[in-house]
Design a protein around this motif. Structure first.
Motif: not given
Length: 335
Positions: A2-5, A34, A314, A328-329, A333-335
């Protein structure tokens, strides 16, 4: 997940600038990465130097430097003979006189136009760049067994450098340490460093530290990627990082036919999964994602990047971090 790769600038933005230079790292963050990935080797005086390999003729101008001509030698590194110039034969002040060059000039002539403009960095320089950008660092420890045999303690040198840079307690959200050798990872873990720990696995073969210690009895990477192997790894590391071919296998013709289950199986074992390396040029893409016959031209990178991201990985290492951010967008966005 539930978090961004995480998008990690592979050796900086190495698709656009000579790798492991200040310009490459600064550009990676400017393009939305990042974190960035410095590979660390050692100088003769034990300084953690940022280079992909300890043999530096392909990424510096050392071969053209007459004053260092007599240091060209042949040396076995991780069981393979290499001829060239090695960081452990130079002091840090000597390495500072060298200039960086593009490793793949035929594929990346634009990057090669920056040859000679940038000097070499030590680890603390990259951590400073990351700090100023508010980003993270994924520090890869290279050739721990080799340096140990040469009387150089890689883990000790890196622990000191990270502490000197003020990153000793920065935390696992911003500092990740990875290596193909569990031995040196364990040595650095034993110092109490607060970081995320990632074990790197090739698509085939055996980790050199295990081979050096166990010989033919050493488990191969394939053994470590079984369900039982992954559960065993989860006892000592937070995650694994695999060749993208492990996630998108290719047949004998170089064609990808879809994703494997390695990400799901690693997650089930309690491990995070990173992968390397996302690159847009035809040379690095599966045959079915290429456009035309020019190896340097960009292929259908969007499709490959998005297929990898859709597995729930991840973190991804990317030579062109802006393209990885765009992919990713595109997958939400969520992996």
């Amino acid at each position: 997940m539930d978090q961004q790769t995480l998008v990690i600038g592979h050796r900086g933005a190495s698709g656009y600038r000579p790798e492991h230079t200040a310009s490459a790292y600064e550009l990676a963050f400017a393009l939305g990465a990042d974190a960035v990935e410095p590979d660390v080797v050692l100088s003769r005086d034990g300084v953690p130097v940022v280079r992909h390999e300890n043999e530096i003729s392909g990424t510096t101008d050392v071969a053209s430097r007459a004053e260092f001509a007599d240091r060209r030698t042949t040396r076995e590194v991780d069981g393979v003979a290499h001829t060239g110039w090695f960081t452990e034969d130079f002091t840090w002040p000597e390495l500072q006189t060298l200039r960086a060059i593009e490793r793949l000039p035929g594929i990346r002539p634009s990057s090669a136009s920056f040859d000679g403009r940038f000097g070499l960095l030590r680890l603390r320089d990259v951590l400073r760049i990351a700090e100023e950008a508010g980003g993270g660092a994924v520090v890869e420890l290279k050739h721990g067994t080799h340096f140990s045999a040469a009387g150089l303690a890689l883990a000790e040198a890196v622990a000191h450098e990270i502490d000197e840079a003020g990153w000793g307690r920065i935390g696992r959200e911003r500092l990740t340490v990875e290596s193909f050798e569990q031995t040196v990872l364990g040595e650095l873990q034993a110092t109490g460093l607060d970081a995320r720990w990632i074990y790197l696995l090739e698509d085939s073969g055996t980790a050199f530290d295990l081979l050096a210690r166990l010989g033919t009895a050493a488990p191969g990477y394939a053994d470590q990627l079984t369900d039982s192997g992954l559960r065993s790894l989860a006892e000592s590391v937070d995650g694994i990082s695999v060749d993208k071919a492990t996630i998108l296998p290719r047949d004998l013709l170089g064609v990808s036919h879809g994703a494997s289950d390695v990400v799901d199986r690693a997650h089930a074992a309690g491990l995070e999964v990173f992968t390397w390396t996302l690159r847009a040029e035809n040379r690095f893409l599966p045959r079915n994602f290429r456009l035309g016959h020019d190896k340097a031209a960009f292929g259908r990178w969007e499709e490959e990047f998005q297929e990898i991201l859709a597995t729930g990985v991840d973190g991804v290492f990317a030579d062109q971090p802006d393209l990885a951010v765009a992919a990713r967008s595109a997958v939400g966005g969520a992996a």
